[in-house]
Design an enzyme around this catalytic site. Structure first.
Site, PDB file in Angstrom:
ATOM      1  N   ASP A   1       0.860  -1.181   0.000  1.00  0.00           N
ATOM      2  CA  ASP A   1       0.000   0.000   0.000  1.00  0.00           C
ATOM      3  C   ASP A   1       0.893   1.227   0.000  1.00  0.00           C
ATOM      4  O   ASP A   1       1.898   1.271   0.709  1.00  0.00           O
ATOM      5  CB  ASP A   1      -0.878  -0.007   1.262  1.00  0.00           C
ATOM      6  CG  ASP A   1      -2.301   0.420   0.986  1.00  0.00           C
ATOM      7  OD1 ASP A   1      -2.485   1.547   0.502  1.00  0.00           O
ATOM      8  OD2 ASP A   1      -3.218  -0.375   1.261  1.00  0.00           O
TER       9      ASP A   1
ATOM     10  N   ASP B   1      -3.242   4.664  -2.241  1.00  0.00           N
ATOM     11  CA  ASP B   1      -4.346   5.194  -1.448  1.00  0.00           C
ATOM     12  C   ASP B   1      -4.809   6.563  -1.963  1.00  0.00           C
ATOM     13  O   ASP B   1      -3.984   7.479  -2.140  1.00  0.00           O
ATOM     14  CB  ASP B   1      -3.859   5.321   0.000  1.00  0.00           C
ATOM     15  CG  ASP B   1      -4.973   5.566   0.987  1.00  0.00           C
ATOM     16  OD1 ASP B   1      -5.775   4.644   1.187  1.00  0.00           O
ATOM     17  OD2 ASP B   1      -5.030   6.665   1.565  1.00  0.00           O
TER      18      ASP B   1
ATOM     19  N   GLU C   1      -6.335   3.829  -5.984  1.00  0.00           N
ATOM     20  CA  GLU C   1      -7.649   3.965  -5.353  1.00  0.00           C
ATOM     21  C   GLU C   1      -8.188   5.358  -5.696  1.00  0.00           C
ATOM     22  O   GLU C   1      -7.526   6.359  -5.409  1.00  0.00           O
ATOM     23  CB  GLU C   1      -7.547   3.803  -3.837  1.00  0.00           C
ATOM     24  CG  GLU C   1      -8.920   3.727  -3.191  1.00  0.00           C
ATOM     25  CD  GLU C   1      -8.969   4.222  -1.761  1.00  0.00           C
ATOM     26  OE1 GLU C   1      -9.901   3.829  -1.058  1.00  0.00           O
ATOM     27  OE2 GLU C   1      -8.106   5.019  -1.348  1.00  0.00           O
TER      28      GLU C   1
ATOM     29  N   HIS D   1     -11.242  -3.423   2.861  1.00  0.00           N
ATOM     30  CA  HIS D   1     -11.279  -3.151   4.307  1.00  0.00           C
ATOM     31  C   HIS D   1     -12.161  -1.954   4.667  1.00  0.00           C
ATOM     32  O   HIS D   1     -12.294  -1.642   5.845  1.00  0.00           O
ATOM     33  CB  HIS D   1      -9.850  -2.910   4.792  1.00  0.00           C
ATOM     34  CG  HIS D   1      -9.222  -1.724   4.134  1.00  0.00           C
ATOM     35  ND1 HIS D   1      -8.848  -1.726   2.803  1.00  0.00           N
ATOM     36  CD2 HIS D   1      -8.967  -0.485   4.591  1.00  0.00           C
ATOM     37  CE1 HIS D   1      -8.378  -0.540   2.488  1.00  0.00           C
ATOM     38  NE2 HIS D   1      -8.429   0.237   3.554  1.00  0.00           N
ATOM     39  N   ASP D   2     -12.716  -1.267   3.673  1.00  0.00           N
ATOM     40  CA  ASP D   2     -13.588  -0.120   3.927  1.00  0.00           C
ATOM     41  C   ASP D   2     -15.058  -0.425   3.655  1.00  0.00           C
ATOM     42  O   ASP D   2     -15.904   0.450   3.831  1.00  0.00           O
ATOM     43  CB  ASP D   2     -13.189   1.063   3.016  1.00  0.00           C
ATOM     44  CG  ASP D   2     -11.797   1.593   3.325  1.00  0.00           C
ATOM     45  OD1 ASP D   2     -11.375   1.539   4.489  1.00  0.00           O
ATOM     46  OD2 ASP D   2     -11.129   2.063   2.370  1.00  0.00           O
TER      47      ASP D   2
HETATM   48  C1  NOJ Z   1      -8.639   4.927   1.821  1.00  0.00           C
HETATM   49  C2  NOJ Z   1      -8.331   3.742   2.668  1.00  0.00           C
HETATM   50  O1  NOJ Z   1      -8.762   2.580   2.032  1.00  0.00           O
HETATM   51  C3  NOJ Z   1      -9.014   3.976   4.003  1.00  0.00           C
HETATM   52  O2  NOJ Z   1      -8.982   2.830   4.817  1.00  0.00           O
HETATM   53  C4  NOJ Z   1      -8.367   5.151   4.653  1.00  0.00           C
HETATM   54  O3  NOJ Z   1      -9.062   5.477   5.835  1.00  0.00           O
HETATM   55  C5  NOJ Z   1      -8.350   6.375   3.744  1.00  0.00           C
HETATM   56  N1  NOJ Z   1      -8.022   6.071   2.375  1.00  0.00           N
HETATM   57  C6  NOJ Z   1      -7.374   7.389   4.251  1.00  0.00           C
HETATM   58  O4  NOJ Z   1      -6.059   6.917   4.067  1.00  0.00           O
END
Ligand code: NOJ
Length: 556
Positions: free
Chosen positions: A99, A200, A257, A330-331
């Site tokens: 990451d 990210d 992302e 994970h989100d």
């Molecule tokens: C996206 C990530 O997937 C998430 O888990 C994170 O809180 C935010 N970006 C900030 O880094």
């Protein structure tokens, strides 16, 4: 035809290290824990592991707030452990993607300590500082995690920007020195042998000059700054510079992302001649069950809406660029609870969703636990939750008078901890995740849903994923074939056809809890399906059972 590449032919598995396997009894997953579970991944057959952040961090946002980019988080182990992990992964013929979190750092990063110390510090400009306006913050932007996106710092009596928590100050990509330092850091990791990066919120790094106020909804005290920081004016320039300086020198996989990206922008980010990224994570299909108030504004998502959205992405990136394919990370809440049926049809619907996604064109990502059909969780107390976004939302909305039950319902449906409960390995205490007290409680359904059970059951979701991955490795049509929707107006089935070099693959997926019939004569033989026997087929009628999925294949 699309050019061939190993990352187009791969299946990726995402590990959220905190929740995967604890090897020390600390209650927190770690690198040696991951090493001890590589058999599971090798058996599944995946090609690439994407590791959520394992860098030194005060864990305000579970590692997405990095204190030192070249250090490993103590709770997870040492650099030696990481090197051993990389060696083990490579030794098994798999690859490792790290990451990369460079839209922001932790406020405990050495750069930020320098930056905040004085106006003329060499690192001052590594972050985004502004004077206040009328006794308040410089503009009206709200943070993704609630509250203002600005924090006042007394040392220099000015505000710094943080699109996420106040412990995640945004880095200033306008600064040439910062950009070069990031490229050097990326190069150090690549020289250690990593096989790529998941980047990210990488489409947030270029902010519009002047940082104008964003549009504000009536009841919201903050404005939406996203038009001025998502896909900002210099984003392509920055990514091309990164490509030129770093990426092009290595045979790697890159995935950005990108919340708020649309399909035309995704093509621009991923088409080969632009020299930017291999693929992006778009979020449209993750936002279909949200209203105008954002992710906590719950809405049902009828299947046809999901179908037309995924189809749009399949078609838009058919000839140029490349799609990532995912249901989970994970989100996000667990897919079987979200788009399937996690009660009576848990196994069948989890397999249907797997088949639907894995037969599409793009690189599939599996999130830990998806391969055993892990579900959302419902803890009674807010105190059982750990996620900063969830807790901030709860506290803010309680202050606004929203009842506890309503907020818990939102959290059960959308909270990020749904994905973060520890991996369920077996039916022993804490699901075999830890011998200590887990940092986040295990989902109480672990005695029934766990990896050991899945290994025993020849008909498990795990073996179904294994079969899907094997087929992708064996068949070019799954990787490179064209995509066309079938039954585009049907209310309950998601069906499509892939074609490649005279071969045809037809995919039939039912989202119904009842049996249904399709007037169709599928071509060829059933290649894979989620019921023991192929669906009934009689004079042009295909009989699909509840949540049935079947792929038919014909080689001419
Ligand atoms: C996206 C990530 O997937 C998430 O888990 C994170 O809180 C935010 N970006 C900030 O880094």
């Amino acid at each position: 035809m699309t050019s061939r590449a190993w990352w187009k032919e791969s299946v990726v598995y995402q590990i959220y290290p905190r929740s995967f396997q604890d090897s020390t009894g600390s209650g927190v997953g770690d690198l040696n824990g991951i090493r001890s579970r590589l058999d599971h991944l090798e058996q599944l057959g995946i090609d690439v592991i994407w590791l959520s952040p394992v860098y030194d961090s005060p864990n305000d946002d579970n590692g997405y707030d990095i204190r030192a980019y070249d250090k490993i988080m103590k709770e997870f182990g040492t650099m030696k452990d990481w090197e051993q992990l990389l060696e083990d992964i490579h030794g098994r013929g798999m690859r490792l993607v790290m990451d990369l979190v460079v839209n922001h750092s932790s406020d405990e990063h050495a750069w930020f300590a320098e930056s905040r110390s004085s106006m003329d510090n060499k690192y001052r400009d590594y972050y985004i500082w502004r004077d206040g306006r009328n006794g308040g913050p410089p503009n009206n932007w709200g943070s993704v995690f609630g509250g203002s996106a600005w924090e006042y710092d007394t040392q220099t009596a000015s505000y710094y920007l943080h699109l996420f928590s106040r412990k995640q100050p945004d880095l200033n990509w306008e600064n040439e020195g910062l950009r070069q330092d990031i490229y050097k850091m990326m190069t150090r990791w690549l020289d250690k042998g990593v096989d790529g990066f998941r980047m990210d919120v990488i489409n947030f790094i270029s902010k519009a000059p002047g940082l104008p106020d964003g549009p504000r909804q009536e009841k919201d005290p903050y404005g939406d700054g996203s038009p001025f920081f998502m896909n900002g004016p210099r984003i392509h320039e920055h990514l091309q510079e990164m490509h030129e300086n770093v990426l092009r020198h290595y045979d790697i996989m890159t995935v950005g992302e990108m919340p708020g990206v649309n399909e035309e922008q995704a093509v621009a980010y991923t088409k080969e001649e632009n020299n930017e990224l291999n693929m992006v994570f778009q979020f449209e299909h993750m936002d279909l069950d949200a209203g105008p108030g954002g992710k906590w504004d719950l809405r049902p998502c009828p299947m046809p809406v999901l179908r037309s959205n995924l189809t749009k992405w399949q078609k838009a990136l058919e000839h140029e660029g490349w799609n990532s394919l995912y249901w989970n990370n994970h989100d996000q809440p667990r897919v079987v609870s979200r788009f399937g049926n996690d009660a009576a049809f848990r196994k069948t619907s989890a397999k249907m969703l797997a088949l639907l996604l894995h037969m599409m064109k793009g690189t599939p990502f599996i999130y830990q636990g998806e391969e055993i059909g892990m579900t959302n969780v419902q803890f009674e107390e807010i105190a059982d939750y750990q996620d900063i976004e969830t807790i901030n939302m709860y506290n803010e909305q309680r202050r606004n008078g929203v009842p506890h039950e309503e907020l818990m319902h939102r959290i059960y449906t959308k909270g990020r901890d749904n994905a973060r409960t520890p991996m369920q390995w077996d039916s022993s205490k804490h699901a075999g995740f830890t011998e200590g007290t887990p940092w986040l409680k295990v989902n109480p359904n672990y005695p029934e849903i766990n990896a050991a059970e899945a290994m025993e059951d020849q008909d498990s979701i795990f073996y179904f994923y294994q079969q899907l991955i094997r087929l992708r490795h064996e068949m070019d049509i799954i990787v490179y074939g064209s995509f066309d929707l079938l039954f585009q107006d049907h209310p309950e089935v998601f069906c499509y056809e892939r074609r490649f070099a005279g071969e045809v693959l037809q995919v039939y997926c039912s989202f119904s809890t009842d049996p249904l019939h399709l007037e169709v004569e599928p071509v060829g033989e059933r290649l894979i399906g989620n019921y023991g026997e192929a669906p009934g087929l009689k004079s042009g009628h295909l009989a699909l059972r509840p949540f049935e999925a079947a792929a038919y294949y014909l080689k001419s």
